[in-house]
Design a protein around this motif. Structure first.
Motif, PDB file in Angstrom:
ATOM      1  N   CYS A   5       0.849  -1.198   0.000  1.00 46.08           N
ATOM      2  CA  CYS A   5       0.000   0.000   0.000  1.00 46.08           C
ATOM      3  C   CYS A   5       0.884   1.247   0.000  1.00 46.08           C
ATOM      4  CB  CYS A   5      -0.893   0.007   1.240  1.00 46.08           C
ATOM      5  SG  CYS A   5      -2.097  -1.321   1.252  1.00 46.08           S
ATOM      6  N   ASP A   8       1.963   6.295   3.150  1.00 42.09           N
ATOM      7  CA  ASP A   8       1.183   7.098   4.102  1.00 42.09           C
ATOM      8  C   ASP A   8       0.181   6.259   4.891  1.00 42.09           C
ATOM      9  OD1 ASP A   8       2.549   9.286   3.215  1.00 42.09           O
ATOM     10  OD2 ASP A   8       0.938  10.028   1.928  1.00 42.09           O
ATOM     11  N   TYR A   9      -0.161   5.090   4.394  1.00 44.55           N
ATOM     12  CA  TYR A   9      -1.146   4.254   5.085  1.00 44.55           C
ATOM     13  C   TYR A   9      -0.597   3.703   6.395  1.00 44.55           C
ATOM     14  CZ  TYR A   9      -4.181   4.408   1.023  1.00 44.55           C
ATOM     15  OH  TYR A   9      -5.011   4.814   0.020  1.00 44.55           O
ATOM     16  N   ARG A  10       0.699   3.787   6.582  1.00 47.54           N
ATOM     17  CA  ARG A  10       1.277   3.354   7.857  1.00 47.54           C
ATOM     18  C   ARG A  10       0.877   4.291   9.002  1.00 47.54           C
ATOM     19  NH1 ARG A  10       5.179  -0.541   7.008  1.00 47.54           N
ATOM     20  NH2 ARG A  10       5.801  -0.767   4.825  1.00 47.54           N
ATOM     21  N   LEU A  11       0.399   5.474   8.667  1.00 41.71           N
ATOM     22  CA  LEU A  11       0.016   6.451   9.683  1.00 41.71           C
ATOM     23  C   LEU A  11      -1.325   6.142  10.334  1.00 41.71           C
ATOM     24  CD1 LEU A  11       0.982   9.699   7.713  1.00 41.71           C
ATOM     25  CD2 LEU A  11       2.327   8.517   9.473  1.00 41.71           C
ATOM     26  N   TYR A  12      -2.138   5.296   9.702  1.00 44.09           N
ATOM     27  CA  TYR A  12      -3.494   5.049  10.193  1.00 44.09           C
ATOM     28  C   TYR A  12      -3.515   3.853  11.132  1.00 44.09           C
ATOM     29  CZ  TYR A  12      -4.500   8.184   6.360  1.00 44.09           C
ATOM     30  OH  TYR A  12      -4.504   9.249   5.506  1.00 44.09           O
ATOM     31  N   PRO A  13      -3.965   4.054  12.370  1.00 48.29           N
ATOM     32  CA  PRO A  13      -3.934   2.964  13.356  1.00 48.29           C
ATOM     33  C   PRO A  13      -4.900   1.819  13.056  1.00 48.29           C
ATOM     34  CG  PRO A  13      -4.978   4.909  14.296  1.00 48.29           C
ATOM     35  CD  PRO A  13      -4.453   5.306  12.961  1.00 48.29           C
ATOM     36  N   ALA A  14      -5.969   2.084  12.314  1.00 48.73           N
ATOM     37  CA  ALA A  14      -6.956   1.027  12.057  1.00 48.73           C
ATOM     38  C   ALA A  14      -6.355  -0.131  11.271  1.00 48.73           C
ATOM     39  CB  ALA A  14      -8.157   1.591  11.306  1.00 48.73           C
ATOM     40  N   TRP A  15      -5.423   0.167  10.376  1.00 53.04           N
ATOM     41  CA  TRP A  15      -4.837  -0.913   9.585  1.00 53.04           C
ATOM     42  C   TRP A  15      -4.030  -1.859  10.471  1.00 53.04           C
ATOM     43  CZ3 TRP A  15      -8.013  -0.271   6.164  1.00 53.04           C
ATOM     44  CH2 TRP A  15      -8.138   0.835   5.342  1.00 53.04           C
ATOM     45  N   ARG A  16      -3.378  -1.333  11.495  1.00 49.92           N
ATOM     46  CA  ARG A  16      -2.598  -2.181  12.399  1.00 49.92           C
ATOM     47  C   ARG A  16      -3.496  -2.902  13.396  1.00 49.92           C
ATOM     48  NH1 ARG A  16       2.753  -0.962  11.687  1.00 49.92           N
ATOM     49  NH2 ARG A  16       3.197   1.085  10.832  1.00 49.92           N
ATOM     50  N   ARG A  17      -4.556  -2.260  13.781  1.00 47.00           N
ATOM     51  CA  ARG A  17      -5.456  -2.827  14.776  1.00 47.00           C
ATOM     52  C   ARG A  17      -6.376  -3.901  14.177  1.00 47.00           C
ATOM     53  NH1 ARG A  17      -7.974   1.816  16.730  1.00 47.00           N
ATOM     54  NH2 ARG A  17      -5.926   2.353  17.528  1.00 47.00           N
ATOM     55  N   LEU A  22      -7.012  -4.415   6.790  1.00 51.85           N
ATOM     56  CA  LEU A  22      -5.805  -4.122   6.011  1.00 51.85           C
ATOM     57  C   LEU A  22      -5.701  -5.057   4.809  1.00 51.85           C
ATOM     58  CD1 LEU A  22      -3.103  -2.711   5.517  1.00 51.85           C
ATOM     59  CD2 LEU A  22      -2.073  -4.337   7.120  1.00 51.85           C
TER      60      LEU A  22
END
Length: 94
Positions: A5, A8-17, A22
């Motif tokens: 991806c 910048d998508y690393r900045l969004y916590p929802a993808w990690r949570r 993701l």
């Protein structure tokens, strides 16, 4: 998945949570990239031949083919991961 991806998508916590979200989004992102690659492959001869010549077009087509193979592989992997995260069982085919 984040490697497939935009950075910048690393900045969004929802993808990690939520790894299922993701994987779901990554599949869609890779599908869009494949669509763009296929469109570019169809149009490159007409759009760029005057700018870069036939040899340049041949090089671009070769690079697009290589990128297409990479994207197809990544798309398949992301799709399998999404299925696994959703609890679908993988049945090997002979």
């Amino acid at each position: 998945m984040l490697d497939h991806c935009p950075p910048d998508y690393r900045l969004y916590p929802a993808w990690r949570r939520h790894p299922v979200a993701l994987a779901w989004f990554t599949v869609r992102h890779l599908d869009a990239q494949l669509d763009a690659m296929r469109s570019a492959y169809r149009e490159v001869r007409v759009e760029l031949v005057d700018d870069i010549g036939p040899e340049g077009v041949a090089q671009v087509l070769s690079d697009l083919e290589c990128e297409g193979v990479r994207l197809l592989s990544a798309r398949r992997a992301a799709g399998l991961l999404l299925d696994a995260l959703r609890g679908l069982e993988f049945v090997p085919r002979l």
